[in-house]
Design an enzyme around this catalytic site. Structure first.
Site, PDB file in Angstrom:
ATOM      1  N   HIS A 155     -18.223 -38.010  57.759  1.00  0.00           N
ATOM      2  CA  HIS A 155     -19.210 -37.712  56.727  1.00  0.00           C
ATOM      3  C   HIS A 155     -20.534 -37.232  57.321  1.00  0.00           C
ATOM      4  CE1 HIS A 155     -16.619 -40.016  53.884  1.00  0.00           C
ATOM      5  NE2 HIS A 155     -16.340 -40.680  54.983  1.00  0.00           N
TER       6      HIS A 155
ATOM      7  N   HIS B  22     -15.946 -33.644  55.647  1.00  0.00           N
ATOM      8  CA  HIS B  22     -15.022 -33.468  54.524  1.00  0.00           C
ATOM      9  C   HIS B  22     -15.416 -32.287  53.638  1.00  0.00           C
ATOM     10  CE1 HIS B  22     -17.997 -34.954  51.634  1.00  0.00           C
ATOM     11  NE2 HIS B  22     -18.318 -35.856  52.555  1.00  0.00           N
TER      12      HIS B  22
END
EC number: 3.1.3.-
Length: 219
Positions: free
Chosen positions: A167, A14
């Protein structure tokens, strides 16, 4: 090693979120959103994916706000309503971040559904998410098991060119590079993907049946 799966996985971290900058106290922000710089990173990634003509035919995304935002901005070409390049989106809690700090805990489903009504969060309705327990526990051994289930999830999808928005710490579990001594709440920068970095992997199955992500020769 054999590869009958014929799947390519585009691992994407992200964009920069609120907890990635500022004081340590920012890790107490529940499910933080992208910063203005993070949004710019996502816009740059969108241009990079388009310029490289990345042939994504499926999207898997963590249900956390920073990954959902990254998906909507960086993969907007593939999400175009009614467009010829529109691809299916799978929201899966398998791909949420590890760790037990507030920044790594997602919002309740009723709030997520209000913020992102166009997406299906049914896979999160397991009686556990967003709590950090059972298969989502902040534990190295449990997270390794979750990463194995995440790869099985990808292998079972009908799509062959899959973007995965997830992540930093969990990426290391997916790549089987997390060691027990590592601090999964504060991963050293040299061990992690940069914000909005993406890399290309082949999802392969070994002769023993193990699923692995191997850096693609086309990367």
């Amino acid at each position: 090693m054999t590869n009958n799966l014929k799947k390519t996985v585009y691992l994407i971290r992200h964009g920069q979120a609120q907890h990635n900058v500022g004081p340590d106290e920012d890790h107490n922000i529940r499910d933080p959103v992208l910063t203005s710089e993070g949004i710019e990173q996502c816009e740059a990634l969108a241009k990079e994916l388009e310029s490289k003509q990345i042939p994504i035919d499926g999207i898997v995304c963590s249900p956390m706000r920073r990954t959902l935002q990254t998906m909507e901005i960086a993969l907007k070409k593939y999400l175009a309503e009614g467009g010829p390049d529109k691809v299916p989106v799978y929201i899966s809690p398998f791909f949420q971040e590890v760790g037990h700090l507030p920044c790594d805990i997602g919002l309740e489903l009723d709030k997520l559904n209000k913020l992102y009504p166009k997406y299906n969060f049914q896979s999160c309705q397991d009686g556990i998410y967003p709590e950090k327990r059972d298969i989502y526990a902040s534990d190295v051994t449990i997270s390794a098991i979750r990463s194995k289930e995440a790869l099985e999830y990808l292998a079972a999808l009908p799509q062959q060119q899959i973007a995965v928005i997830t992540h930093s710490a969990f990426i290391r579990f997916l790549l089987k590079k997390m060691v027990k001594a590592a601090d999964i709440d504060f991963l050293p920068p040299q061990l992690s993907f940069k914000n909005c970095e993406f890399r290309i992997y082949d999802l392969v199955q070994t002769t023993t049946g193990e699923l692995k992500l191997v850096e693609s020769s086309s990367a």
